[in-house]
Design an enzyme around this catalytic site. Structure first.
Site, mmCIF file in Angstrom:
data_model
loop_
_atom_site.group_PDB
_atom_site.id
_atom_site.type_symbol
_atom_site.label_atom_id
_atom_site.label_comp_id
_atom_site.label_asym_id
_atom_site.label_seq_id
_atom_site.Cartn_x
_atom_site.Cartn_y
_atom_site.Cartn_z
ATOM 1 N N LYS A 154 30.103 45.322 -23.064
ATOM 2 C CA LYS A 154 29.379 44.374 -22.213
ATOM 3 C C LYS A 154 28.755 45.085 -21.015
ATOM 4 O O LYS A 154 27.606 44.827 -20.633
ATOM 5 C CB LYS A 154 30.321 43.268 -21.736
ATOM 6 C CG LYS A 154 30.832 42.339 -22.826
ATOM 7 C CD LYS A 154 29.717 41.483 -23.382
ATOM 8 C CE LYS A 154 30.258 40.415 -24.336
ATOM 9 N NZ LYS A 154 29.173 39.586 -24.921
ATOM 10 N N TYR B 118 35.737 45.693 -25.469
ATOM 11 C CA TYR B 118 34.921 44.497 -25.207
ATOM 12 C C TYR B 118 34.214 44.612 -23.863
ATOM 13 O O TYR B 118 32.993 44.422 -23.759
ATOM 14 C CB TYR B 118 35.824 43.262 -25.232
ATOM 15 C CG TYR B 118 35.085 41.955 -25.007
ATOM 16 C CD1 TYR B 118 34.452 41.309 -26.061
ATOM 17 C CD2 TYR B 118 35.024 41.374 -23.743
ATOM 18 C CE1 TYR B 118 33.777 40.114 -25.861
ATOM 19 C CE2 TYR B 118 34.348 40.185 -23.535
ATOM 20 C CZ TYR B 118 33.731 39.558 -24.593
ATOM 21 O OH TYR B 118 33.045 38.387 -24.387
#
Length: 274
Positions: A185, A181
């Protein structure tokens, strides 16, 4: 000699108490740490917004059906600081409130965005609140939405004349992270920076506090656990979605010559309360 049952319990409780003290000390230090110098809102915030209104600029929102995008749209419609607000999404949204009647909607297929380049033309400011989760979309789906769709949208926005691109990212985003994650990002943050917008703002909020319409059990449990901690240390581990949105709007009205700005959670709180 081994400790007796009673002494063992006291040692465990003592260890827990020490851990709580250390955690509280760390949170206190983080809560009261100085934040990097931010552009100051003028004494009259409304003057800044009025100046922006006079510039007759337009904006678009990606992810207007999500929690942050939905609140951002509400804030922009209420304050009317942009002459035109467009939402770009995969389906048309319905609004009961008459205040939304002038909102323009562009329905696109994110898997064939090149065919919808016109949806990204003619906007001065872009707000990207697009995102999903690995739990909801799987690993491939998460990468496709949070990286591929976001990056392609930014490329089309740049080509269409957008000068200020705002990206909702995440606390801890890092292209070198071992966590999927945070790595995704961080990667998309860096790749959009290479597009060379006149102004590029990255918002890195911590855990988003909101009444999410979508049922996410894990988030609801975590939010419940965080609530008392947030009361004591409001800027460290979480941030209300409404604060993020106000920070976005306030920041858009600021005169800032900085080409790339990264606003971490504490800075978001400061701007959102301005």
């Amino acid at each position: 000699m081994l400790p007796g049952p009673g002494e063992g319990s006291r040692l465990v409780l003592g260890g827990v108490a020490l851990l709580l003290v250390l955690v509280s000390f760390l949170l206190h230090r983080l809560e009261h740490a100085e934040i990097p110098e931010l552009p100051r809102m003028a004494e009259n915030k409304e003057k800044l917004r009025e100046d922006l209104r006079k510039e007759n600029k337009s904006c678009f929102i990606l992810g207007a059906s999500g929690e942050t995008g939905k609140e951002l749209l509400k804030e922009l419609v209420k304050n009317r600081i942009f002459s035109k607000v467009t939402i770009v999404g995969r389906r048309k949204l319905t609004f009961d409130d008459e205040a939304y009647k002038d909102v323009v909607q562009e329905v696109v297929d994110f898997d064939r965005l090149d065919e919808y380049s016109s949806a990204f033309q003619g906007h001065d400011v872009g707000f990207c609140c697009l995102g999903t989760t690995k739990a909801k979309s799987g690993e491939a789906g998460f990468i496709r939405v949070d990286h591929d769709y976001v990056l392609k949208s930014a490329q089309l926005a740049k080509a269409g004349g957008c000068t200020h691109f705002n990206l909702q990212s995440s606390k801890g985003a890092d292209k070198s992270s071992s966590f999927l994650y945070l790595r995704v990002k961080g990667e998309v943050e860096a790749e959009i920076e290479h597009l060379d917008f006149d102004r590029y703002t990255i918002f890195r909020p911590a855990f988003l506090m909101c009444d999410r319409a979508e049922n996410r059990l894990g988030e609801r449990i975590f939010q419940t656990v965080l609530t008392p901690i947030t009361y004591l240390f409001p800027t460290v581990l979480s941030v209300p979605v409404t604060t993020v949105v106000k920070a976005m709007v306030n920041n858009a009205a600021l005169r800032n010559d900085k080409k790339v700005e990264i606003l971490e959670n504490k800075a978001i709180h400061a701007l959102g309360r301005a």
